[in-house]
Each structure stands twice: as structure tokens, then as C-alpha cells.
Design an enzyme around this catalytic site. Structure first.
Site, PDB file in Angstrom:
ATOM      1  N   GLY A  41      -3.986   1.183 -15.069  1.00 27.91           N
ATOM      2  CA  GLY A  41      -3.730   0.686 -13.717  1.00 27.91           C
ATOM      3  C   GLY A  41      -4.992   0.718 -12.874  1.00 27.91           C
ATOM      4  N   GLN A  52      -9.056  -6.230  -7.154  1.00 26.62           N
ATOM      5  CA  GLN A  52      -8.315  -4.992  -6.950  1.00 26.62           C
ATOM      6  C   GLN A  52      -9.271  -3.858  -6.595  1.00 26.62           C
ATOM      7  OE1 GLN A  52      -5.148  -5.613  -6.397  1.00 26.62           O
ATOM      8  NE2 GLN A  52      -4.447  -4.053  -7.802  1.00 26.62           N
ATOM      9  N   GLY A  89       0.071  -9.189  -3.860  1.00 24.94           N
ATOM     10  CA  GLY A  89      -1.251  -9.755  -3.614  1.00 24.94           C
ATOM     11  C   GLY A  89      -2.212  -9.305  -4.698  1.00 24.94           C
ATOM     12  N   THR A  90      -1.669  -8.575  -5.659  1.00 25.17           N
ATOM     13  CA  THR A  90      -2.475  -7.972  -6.720  1.00 25.17           C
ATOM     14  C   THR A  90      -2.797  -8.946  -7.837  1.00 25.17           C
ATOM     15  OG1 THR A  90      -0.339  -7.257  -7.536  1.00 25.17           O
ATOM     16  CG2 THR A  90      -1.638  -5.637  -6.351  1.00 25.17           C
ATOM     17  N   GLU A 140      -5.168   1.536  -7.514  1.00 26.83           N
ATOM     18  CA  GLU A 140      -5.495   2.618  -6.596  1.00 26.83           C
ATOM     19  C   GLU A 140      -6.814   3.339  -6.875  1.00 26.83           C
ATOM     20  OE1 GLU A 140      -1.361   4.499  -5.251  1.00 26.83           O
ATOM     21  OE2 GLU A 140      -1.240   3.443  -7.139  1.00 26.83           O
ATOM     22  N   ALA A 177       1.070  -3.779 -13.944  1.00 23.07           N
ATOM     23  CA  ALA A 177       0.495  -4.550 -15.055  1.00 23.07           C
ATOM     24  C   ALA A 177       0.826  -3.895 -16.387  1.00 23.07           C
ATOM     25  CB  ALA A 177      -1.012  -4.685 -14.870  1.00 23.07           C
ATOM     26  N   PHE A 203       0.814  -1.222   0.000  1.00 21.15           N
ATOM     27  CA  PHE A 203       0.000   0.000   0.000  1.00 21.15           C
ATOM     28  C   PHE A 203       0.844   1.268   0.000  1.00 21.15           C
ATOM     29  CE2 PHE A 203      -2.191  -3.138   2.946  1.00 21.15           C
ATOM     30  CZ  PHE A 203      -2.783  -3.827   1.911  1.00 21.15           C
TER      31      PHE A 203
HETATM   32 MO1  MOS Z   1       1.223   2.916  -4.136  1.00 23.60          MO
HETATM   33  S1  MOS Z   1       0.681   4.214  -2.606  1.00 23.60           S
HETATM   34  O1  MOS Z   1       1.711   3.944  -5.339  1.00 23.60           O
HETATM   35  O2  MOS Z   1       2.375   1.912  -3.520  1.00 23.60           O
END
Ligand code: MOS
Length: 733
Positions: free
Chosen positions: A694, A630, A462-463, A697, A505, A235
Site C-alpha cells: 500500500g 500517491q 482520487g487514488t 499513507e 490496491a 483521508f
Molecule cells: Mo486512512 S487515515 O486509513 O483512511
């Protein structure tokens, strides 16, 4: 042949993980490992007068106690500027203390228990100063940082409008200190063989860690190997090497044994970064029809006394809506805390709380539907650069998510919708995150049994990197995923960027695709070249590969036969991929929206999120299952940020008082409703070789505001500081 990309393929590493077979960094089987424990400072600012190590050193099993007086000196640190961590402060290089729980000594012993006990016996005398603890109190001394994410700290776009404003908003929104709290604690296992350093480190960036360690120890990067096969969440907190990484390597050098250093949960609240508190003033002016005349976003956040990190909360405000004038500024105040760092959409997550709450306030004042207000100010091109979007499906996101949610049935009057005595609130917000990529390399190899091995020194937080890269390589090579083995997490593999900024990715996938296609072409070239070979003389362009067989018309030869016929033990190809000129011609972002329902107890102020519908335009979805996960994860983190997450800073000592998961609340299953994720079909030829944006986030962005807006709809109460706890819901002032 069926292609794999896009399919909901289960995690290829899933079995290893659920059976305990996945080895995390602290579990790597090295012989003769000893244990290091950090002694942290008990003052926030001042200096060390003396460190008494006698009692600690006398304990059985203790091998060394390092202090600023005798710790090996690190080399000058040329990469310091690129990282939010100054190792002079963090890694026993000075007697200065600049934050609570700063490493002031390191105990190494044969067992963790002995090291832990001996660490408790280290006595440190300090000369303590008066800490700076309050962002608001320090605001008069706020300064303008040099840059935010490589861009100016301040921006003023467009021209002031002469139109008359029918409604204005001028409000300050506050987000608190937050800590990442991945399940897997930060951990490093370091060992030296002569002048060669190997570290097993849980990190989002093996190559960044390698560069940093090489510089700090004054050795070439080739003499450092960093390995990280699995990450139990990062994170952002594992995006740069913190003190423990350097201390483990220092200790391993001092005791000449492999040293393992695992942070305790409480140390993760002080030694590895956090999201800084933000104070954000948002001013909006709009015409009667909702058109924005002014968007002004001024944000102040904190950094440490010795490093500079900016939480860039104004970033999305620069590009999310069209307005006659958009002005944003970022200021920093220095506090006696450790250095903040990237955390879960740094800037976008905190900034969209302010912007998307303010838009809701404006909609209420204009008596306009919040979706209609956003559509009225839809940015048809990027307000920041003036470039066209590479693709944008935001209008479609509002439409499909709104339909699925039933938004048309919403009565806009606060407090008007009820279920028995429970107040219902419906709120929405926009989500956005930039589409980033960096240069990455990969290598693909065909083996004699007709399977392929594909390597890139990347990370799986974990993604789903292992899984998605397997799919990308399989399709490019003409193999089923079961015949592809993708591996990552080692600086001996082709170089890739940090797994941050939701870019893995796109960056690594593009390289994997290119390397795999290059290998396929190489195999085809060999297959058609030799007289007597089954495909001899067939033009390469007419050969396809299906399930490992090179085919043209009725002629065929499989990969295994090809390698055998050529007497090859393997056949490989390497490739690098990076952004082309499109990056300067198009603005690249993912967009989406959240619609949420909250249920509020009118007497207790308790807020439960009862429904969430999110729609996202993220280009190509590489794996329907991991992609959905995700976004689910992002939204769950958004619920945490909205309702629970907050670290308390003691105003007297500048110590973070929240130090465990009993006090730092994150959502658990009963806190999370069914979440409906919709992918809006979107094809983007410009972003990268895969057309994928992406998605690590974007899920968290906007969630806090959607929930705050829903609480306002339920109760008529506008809460402008996170988290949205029941005391604030019930407050009468
Ligand atoms: Mo993320 S906060 O860009 O690892």
C-alpha cells in the site's frame, strides 16, 4: 502482448472528472430532492433544556424540524464498538450534549436556502457544564485504552542493556489537532422506497455504511443500498459513517422524500472527526558507536467523553529500529470534544515526528551522521514479532535518495550552510507504513463484443482505483485496458473492505486478478472443448490470450467469436482473495526515506521547503503515474503537517475556532518544491497476489521530522511541537 501493470496509464476517469461528468454523491440525479441542514450545539458539555422550533416550522417550504424530542428512534446499535461514532450522542437520540456543534436539530425544507434560514431560527436552551479542554491538564486522569489497532496499548520488548549509554535523549514532542479537509464535503442523499433504503454517500466504505445503517434502522443489510462512484478526498474522515449519514436517512423517513444533507466546511471541523492532539515523550539511550540500548515512547492523546479512539503514535516505534529494549505506551484523556478518528497515517504520521526527531537529536549528541545512525540500528527482522520481513529495501532507499540529494556534501554544523543571507538546512527521516489487506471479492464478465466488465464494490478516493484495477484486469484477461471497463462504488457489487489503511490496491486488486484469471480459464476451457471449434483438443495450458484472441500455435479464436459460437450473452467468474498463512510468518511493511532542504530567513523565521527527495520500496508499482501521485500527495500533506496545519481549540468553550480554509492552512503550489520520487525496485512474493504494498499513507510518514531536522540544521533550533511556524523558529527561549 504488452502488459499494462506498471505503465503510467492516465486515469481512465480523468476525462469525466475534468469535464464535470463525474457525478459525486451530492449530485446524483434523484427526482424531488429536498434539503436538510443540521443545527449544531453551542455548548460543549451539558444538556438540552428545550428546543423551540415554532419560528422555523412556520417558514415557507419547511417540511420538518427534527429534535431529540421527536426524531425517530434508532434501533440498538450492535456495530457501535467497531466504529468511533456513537449515534445515541450524534443522531438526535438524547438530550445530552458532549461536544460543540453536536447535532441538536435537523431542518428539512424544499430548498437549501430555506432550510438554512429556518435552521438559524431554531432556539435551543441548554444547561451547560464546564468543558474539559486541555490534554496536559487532564493528564493525571489519563487511562490505558483496551487496545490500539487490535494490539496491546503497552509493549515492552527485549531486555534492558548493561552497556553504558554514551548519549541520551529525553524530550516531549507535541502534535496539534488537525482536520482532514477533503475538497469534497461530506454529503449524503438518502431515499426510502417502502422498507428499502438507498443512500448516495461520499464514503471510504460503502459496505461499512450499509452494515451500520441496517443495524441502526433495524432492517437487513440487503434492504440498504449504498452507492459512491467518486470521492473528492477522504483521508480517513470518510472511513466511518458520521451523524449526517444517519440523519439524512432519518429525515428521508420522516418526510417521505429523498433528502440531501451536505456539511458546510465549518461543520467538517466538528462533526466528522479529526486527528487528536498528542503529547509524546521519547527517551533514547545509545552506545558511543550509535547502537540503541533503549527506545521508550510514551504517548498521550485525547478522545471524546463517549467513544474511544487512540492515535497509535507508538506503533512504528515498535518495529522501525533494532534496540536492546523497546517500550511503548498509549494513554487517553477524555475531553469535551467530538470523537477523533483515523487521519492520514494515524499513528505513523504523528509518531514518526517524535521518533525521527529524537533520532536526529541523538545523532547530533553522538556527532554521528543521521543516516549512519539509522543504518547502525537497521532492523534486520521485525523487532515486534521477531518475524523476517516479507521484503525490505530501506538501506537501498537511504543510498539512492541520499545520492540523488547530494547528502555527502552536507556540513553537519548547524547554520554552516548558506545561500547569501538565507540559511540552508538539510534533514532526513525514515518513512514506514504497514502492508495491509482484507478479504475482497470481484466479478469479471466477458461481453459479446469481446470486451470485459469487471466489478468490485470498492472506492476511488482520487487514488486511481478505477485505473489500476482496469490494468490488473486487462493483464489477467489478455486484453488491452481500453477493452476493459471496471466499475466500483455500489453495495450491489461484490463485497470489498473499507478503503483505509492503504489497503485497497492490494485487497481489491488481488480479487480482481483472481476473478479475471478465473474468467480467462473458463473461456479457454470452452474454446478447447467443442469438436469443430478452432482450438478443439488443444491442452488448456497451451492456450494464451493476446489482445482478446485465444491462441495456440497457428490456431485462434477471439473472445467475441467464442461467445457467439456458444450462443452466450456473457461469460462470467467471481472470486474472493484474502491473506494466507504468510501473514503470520512474515512482517509486512513498506519502507522509504525523505531527504529535504529548507531555506530559512534568519530575520523573519520563514521556512520554505526547497527540495525533497524520497525513495520508497513498495513492492510492485501498479501504475507508475498514479503511484507517484500517491507519494507526492503524501509528501505535500507532510509539508502541510510540518509547517501549517493546526486547529485551535478555544480553552473556554471547547469549540474548534479554526473553521475554514482561510484559517486552516494547507500547502498550495508555491509552498511545494519539485519533489523527486524514486521507486526502489522490490519484488515481494509474500504480501499478496500482486506483490504490491500500500502506498496511500507512507508518503506522509517521516516528512515532519525530516523538515524539523532540516530546520535544526539550518538554525540550531530544535522545535518539538508542530506546526513548525516562524514564531517558534524565532523564539529566543
Ligand atoms: Mo486512512 S487515515 O486509513 O483512511
Amino acid at each position: 502482448m504488452d502488459t499494462s501493470v506498471g505503465k503510467p496509464l492516465g486515469r481512465v476517469d480523468g476525462r469525466l472528472k475534468v469535464t464535470g461528468g463525474a457525478k459525486y454523491s451530492a449530485e446524483m440525479p434523484e427526482e424531488g430532492v429536498v434539503h436538510a441542514v443540521i443545527v449544531g450545539s453551542t455548548i460543549a458539555t451539558g444538556s438540552i433544556v428545550s428546543v423551540d422550533v415554532k419560528a422555523a416550522k412556520a417558514q415557507p417550504g419547511v417540511l420538518a424540524v427534527l429534535t431529540p424530542d421527536d426524531a425517530p428512534k434508532l434501533a440498538a446499535d450492535p456495530v457501535k464498538k467497531q466504529s468511533p461514532t456513537d449515534m445515541v450522542v450524534h443522531a438526535l437520540q438524547s438530550r445530552k450534549v458532549q461536544y460543540q456543534n453536536q447535532p441538536v436539530a435537523l431542518v428539512v425544507a424544499d430548498t437549501l436556502e430555506r432550510a438554512t434560514y429556518a435552521a438559524a431560527l431554531v432556539k435551543v436552551k441548554y444547561r451547560a457544564g464546564k468543558p474539559k479542554v486541555d490534554v496536559k491538564a487532564e493528564q493525571p486522569r489519563a487511562y490505558k485504552p483496551k487496545q490500539i489497532n487490535g494490539k496491546p496499548a503497552d509493549m515492552d520488548q527485549g531486555k534492558a542493556s548493561t552497556d553504558k549509554a554514551a548519549a541520551t535523549v529525553d524530550a516531549t514532542y507535541v502534535t496539534p489537532y488537525e482536520h482532514h479537509n477533503p475538497m469534497e464535503p461530506h454529503a449524503t442523499l438518502a431515499l426510502w422506497e417502502g422498507e428499502t433504503l438507498t443512500v448516495y454517500d461520499t464514503t471510504q466504505g460503502v459496505f461499512g455504511t450499509r452494515a451500520r445503517l441496517a443495524a441502526l434502522f433495524g432492517i437487513p443489510p440487503e434492504s440498504v443500498r449504498v452507492v459512491c462512484k467518486f470521492v473528492g478526498g477522504g483521508f480517513g474522515s470518510k472511513g466511518s459513517p458520521w451523524s449526517h449519514v444517519v440523519l439524512a436517512a432519518l429525515a428521508a423517513k420522516a418526510v417521505k422524500k429523498p433528502v440531501k444533507l451536505v456539511l458546510r466546511r465549518e461543520q467538517m471541523f466538528s462533526q466528522v472527526g479529526f486527528r487528536p492532539e498528542t503529547q509524546q515523550r521519547l527517551q533514547l539511550q545509545a552506545r558511543e558507536d550509535g547502537k540503541l540500548l533503549l527506545v521508550k515512547h510514551d504517548t498521550v492523546s485525547c478522545t471524546s467523553e463517549f467513544d474511544e479512539f487512540v492515535e497509535p503514535s507508538g506503533k512504528s516505534t515498535r518495529m522501525l529500529y533494532a534496540s536492546d529494549r523497546i517500550t511503548t505506551s498509549h494513554r487517553l484523556v477524555r475531553l469535551s470534544v467530538g470523537t477523533p478518528t483515523f487521519m492520514r497515517a494515524p499513528g505513523e504520521a504523528s509518531g514518526t515526528f517524535a521518533l525521527e526527531s529524537a533520532l536526529d537529536e541523538l545523532a547530533v549528541k553522538l556527532k554521528m551522521d543521521p543516516v549512519a545512525l539509522r543504518l547502525k540500528n537497521h532492523a534486520d527482522k521485525d523487532p515486534e514479532t521477531g518475524h523476517p520481513w516479507s521484503s525490505k529495501s530501506l538501506k537501498e532507499c537511504y543510498r539512492v535518495a541520499g545520492d540523488r540529494f547530494g547528502w555527502a556534501k552536507r556540513d553537519p554544523t548547524p547554520g554552516s550552510m548558506k545561500d547569501g543571507r538565507t540559511l540552508l538546512g538539510w534533514g532526513m527521516a525514515t518513512a514506514t507504513y504497514p502492508t495491509l489487506r482484507s478479504k475482497a471479492s470481484a466479478k469479471a464478465t466477458l461481453l459479446p463484443d469481446g470486451t470485459a466488465r469487471v466489478l468490485a464494490g470498492s472506492h476511488d478516493l482520487g487514488t486511481g482505483t478505477y485505473t489500476v484495477m482496469t490494468q490488473v484486469a486487462a493483464d489477467a484477461l489478455g486484453l488491452v485496458p481500453a477493452k476493459v471497463k471496471f466499475d466500483l462504488g455500489d453495495t450491489r457489487m461484490p463485497e470489498t473492505p473499507v478503503s483505509g489503511g492503504s489497503q485497497t490496491a492490494a485487497s481489491v486488486g488481488s480479487a480482481v486478478k483472481k476473478a479475471s484469471l478465473a474468467l480467462r480459464d473458463k473461456a479457454i476451457a470452452l474454446a478447447v472443448a467443442d469438436p469443430g471449434a478452432p482450438l478443439h483438443g488443444v491442452p488448456a495450458a497451451q492456450v494464451t490470450v493476446e489482445n482478446g484472441v485465444l491462441v495456440s500455435g497457428g490456431k485462434r479464436e477471439d473472445f467475441a467469436a467464442l461467445l457467439k459460437r456458444k450462443g452466450l450473452a456473457s461469460l462470467d467468474a467471481e472470486a474472493s482473495a484474502e491473506a494466507g498463512p504468510e501473514k503470520d510468518q512474515y512482517a509486512m511493511h513498506a519502507f522509504g526515506t525523505h531527504f529535504v532542504e529548507v531555506r530559512v530567513d534568519p530575520d523573519l523565521g520563514e521556512v520554505r521547503v526547497s527540495r525533497c527527495v524520497g525513495a520508497f520500496g513498495v513492492g510492485t508499482v501498479l501504475n507508475a503515474k498514479t503511484a507517484r501521485s500517491q507519494l507526492l500527495g503524501g509528501i505535500v500533506m507532510g509539508i502541510g503537517m510540518a509547517l501549517m496545519e493546526e486547529t485551535y481549540l478555544d480553552p473556554r468553550s471547547a469549540r474548534f475556532m479554526t473553521q475554514d480554509l482561510a484559517d486552516y492552512h494547507v500547502p498550495v503550489n508555491p509552498d511545494v518544491p519539485d519533489i523527486d520520487i524514486i521507486f526502489v525496485p522490490e519484488s515481494d512474493p509474500h504480501v499478496n497476489e500482486l506483490g504490491a504494498k500500500g502506498i496511500g499513507e507512507i508518503g506522509i510518514t517521516g516528512v515532519t521530522a525530516a523538515i524539523a531536522n532540516a530546520i535544526h540544521h539550518a538554525t540550531g533550533r530544535r522545535i518539538r511541537s508542530l506546526p513548525l511556524t516562524l514564531d517558534k523558529v524565532l523564539a529566543t527561549s
